[in-house]
Every structure is written in C-alpha cells, then in structure tokens.
Design a protein around this motif. Structure first.
Motif, PDB file in Angstrom:
ATOM      1  N   ALA A  67       0.834  -1.211   0.000  1.00  0.00           N
ATOM      2  CA  ALA A  67       0.000   0.000   0.000  1.00  0.00           C
ATOM      3  C   ALA A  67       0.865   1.256   0.000  1.00  0.00           C
ATOM      4  O   ALA A  67       0.522   2.253  -0.658  1.00  0.00           O
ATOM      5  N   ASP A  68       1.996   1.225   0.717  1.00  0.00           N
ATOM      6  CA  ASP A  68       2.925   2.361   0.691  1.00  0.00           C
ATOM      7  C   ASP A  68       3.430   2.619  -0.733  1.00  0.00           C
ATOM      8  O   ASP A  68       3.509   3.770  -1.180  1.00  0.00           O
ATOM      9  N   VAL A  69       3.772   1.532  -1.434  1.00  0.00           N
ATOM     10  CA  VAL A  69       4.266   1.659  -2.815  1.00  0.00           C
ATOM     11  C   VAL A  69       3.176   2.269  -3.693  1.00  0.00           C
ATOM     12  O   VAL A  69       3.416   3.210  -4.465  1.00  0.00           O
ATOM     13  N   LEU A  70       1.959   1.732  -3.539  1.00  0.00           N
ATOM     14  CA  LEU A  70       0.825   2.213  -4.329  1.00  0.00           C
ATOM     15  C   LEU A  70       0.536   3.683  -4.036  1.00  0.00           C
ATOM     16  O   LEU A  70       0.267   4.478  -4.943  1.00  0.00           O
ATOM     17  N   TRP A  71       0.624   4.036  -2.790  1.00  0.00           N
ATOM     18  CA  TRP A  71       0.364   5.420  -2.360  1.00  0.00           C
ATOM     19  C   TRP A  71       1.304   6.399  -3.073  1.00  0.00           C
ATOM     20  O   TRP A  71       0.876   7.375  -3.681  1.00  0.00           O
ATOM     21  N   VAL A  72       2.591   6.127  -2.989  1.00  0.00           N
ATOM     22  CA  VAL A  72       3.565   7.056  -3.591  1.00  0.00           C
ATOM     23  C   VAL A  72       3.438   7.050  -5.106  1.00  0.00           C
ATOM     24  O   VAL A  72       3.570   8.096  -5.755  1.00  0.00           O
ATOM     25  N   LEU A  73       3.154   5.873  -5.679  1.00  0.00           N
ATOM     26  CA  LEU A  73       2.956   5.812  -7.127  1.00  0.00           C
ATOM     27  C   LEU A  73       1.761   6.679  -7.518  1.00  0.00           C
ATOM     28  O   LEU A  73       1.813   7.403  -8.530  1.00  0.00           O
ATOM     29  N   MET A  74       0.712   6.648  -6.726  1.00  0.00           N
ATOM     30  CA  MET A  74      -0.466   7.467  -7.012  1.00  0.00           C
ATOM     31  C   MET A  74      -0.163   8.953  -6.820  1.00  0.00           C
ATOM     32  O   MET A  74      -0.677   9.791  -7.566  1.00  0.00           O
ATOM     33  N   CYS A  75       0.673   9.280  -5.839  1.00  0.00           N
ATOM     34  CA  CYS A  75       1.112  10.677  -5.700  1.00  0.00           C
ATOM     35  C   CYS A  75       1.810  11.128  -6.978  1.00  0.00           C
ATOM     36  O   CYS A  75       1.505  12.195  -7.522  1.00  0.00           O
ATOM     37  N   LEU A  76       2.733  10.300  -7.464  1.00  0.00           N
ATOM     38  CA  LEU A  76       3.463  10.645  -8.683  1.00  0.00           C
ATOM     39  C   LEU A  76       2.528  10.767  -9.875  1.00  0.00           C
ATOM     40  O   LEU A  76       2.672  11.685 -10.696  1.00  0.00           O
ATOM     41  N   ALA A  77       1.567   9.861  -9.967  1.00  0.00           N
ATOM     42  CA  ALA A  77       0.598   9.926 -11.068  1.00  0.00           C
ATOM     43  C   ALA A  77      -0.193  11.228 -10.986  1.00  0.00           C
ATOM     44  O   ALA A  77      -0.347  11.931 -11.992  1.00  0.00           O
ATOM     45  N   ASN A  78      -0.655  11.568  -9.798  1.00  0.00           N
ATOM     46  CA  ASN A  78      -1.436  12.801  -9.633  1.00  0.00           C
ATOM     47  C   ASN A  78      -0.637  14.029 -10.014  1.00  0.00           C
ATOM     48  O   ASN A  78      -1.123  14.927 -10.696  1.00  0.00           O
ATOM     49  N   GLN A  79       0.611  14.094  -9.576  1.00  0.00           N
ATOM     50  CA  GLN A  79       1.357  15.323  -9.818  1.00  0.00           C
ATOM     51  C   GLN A  79       1.958  15.395 -11.212  1.00  0.00           C
ATOM     52  O   GLN A  79       2.431  16.460 -11.612  1.00  0.00           O
ATOM     53  N   THR A  80       1.912  14.276 -11.960  1.00  0.00           N
ATOM     54  CA  THR A  80       2.406  14.324 -13.339  1.00  0.00           C
ATOM     55  C   THR A  80       1.257  14.191 -14.346  1.00  0.00           C
ATOM     56  O   THR A  80       1.491  14.058 -15.553  1.00  0.00           O
ATOM     57  N   GLY A  81       0.026  14.186 -13.833  1.00  0.00           N
ATOM     58  CA  GLY A  81      -1.144  14.169 -14.721  1.00  0.00           C
ATOM     59  C   GLY A  81      -1.426  12.830 -15.383  1.00  0.00           C
ATOM     60  O   GLY A  81      -2.009  12.780 -16.463  1.00  0.00           O
ATOM     61  N   VAL A  82      -1.017  11.741 -14.721  1.00  0.00           N
ATOM     62  CA  VAL A  82      -1.276  10.415 -15.290  1.00  0.00           C
ATOM     63  C   VAL A  82      -2.563   9.839 -14.686  1.00  0.00           C
ATOM     64  O   VAL A  82      -2.721   9.788 -13.470  1.00  0.00           O
TER      65      VAL A  82
END
Ligand SMILES: [Mg+2]
Length: 111
Positions: A67-82
């Motif tokens: 879940a930690d991995v997924l969380w940060v990946l989702m942060c990156l997706a949000n801030q890069t518009g993915v």
C-alpha cells in the motif's frame, strides 16, 4: 470496507495530500520515496519468501508495504497528470497484443 476504483483511489490520495499533507513533495523526492518503499517491500519479500530471515520480534506487514508503494505511485501519477485507470487499461491491451502467445510458447514456463 467498500471497494474503490483506481480513479477513486487517486482522488482519495489527492484529497488526503490537500487536507493533511500541505502539498505534494516534489516529483523527484517522491521518486526517491517510491524507491525507498520498494526497498521496504523487497526487505519483507527477501525474508518471507527468500533466504533472509527476520530479526527476532521484527514486525512485518506485506500488504501495508504494498500500500505504501501504491500510495507514492499514485502521488506521482497525480502530480504528473497520469490517469492510472487509462494507463493500466492501455498497458494491459499492449501486453495482450504483444505477448498473448509468447508465454504460452515458453518451454521454461510450460514444462
Ligand atoms: Mg513502507
């Protein structure tokens, strides 16, 4: 707990960051944090399924680390518009058209 879609999860992460996180860490910081979290996941995998062993009394929670991995990946997706829903759908389609027979024809997998 209610089921959530990937899109809803991305929105939940975004809402959380805006409510409690002040702002996103920079993209490069989050990239480093993602690597760190993958390392924590690897640590558990190496001890649970690999040849390493846990220290006495060491706590571990595979799901929480994932879940930690997924969380940060989702942060990156949000801030890069993915949009991960779209990206995952496209990725599965690509893998299917490229590899639909590849693994079936891999003798290492089938014998
Ligand atoms: Mg962690």
């Amino acid at each position: 707990m209610d089921e959530i879609t990937i899109r809803e999860a991305q929105k939940m992460v975004d809402d959380w960051i805006k409510t409690y996180g002040v702002r996103y860490f920079s993209e490069l910081t989050n990239m480093a944090v993602l690597t760190e979290e993958v390392g924590e996941l690897a640590r558990i995998m190496a001890r649970k399924y690999g040849d390493q062993s846990f220290k006495e009394g060491e706590k571990h929670d595979l799901g929480d680390e994932m879940a930690d991995v997924l969380w940060v990946l989702m942060c990156l997706a949000n801030q890069t518009g993915v949009d991960l829903t779209e990206a995952l759908n496209n990725n599965i389609e690509k893998k299917t058209s490229r590899d639909k027979n590849r693994h079936k024809n891999n003798k290492k997998l089938t014998s």
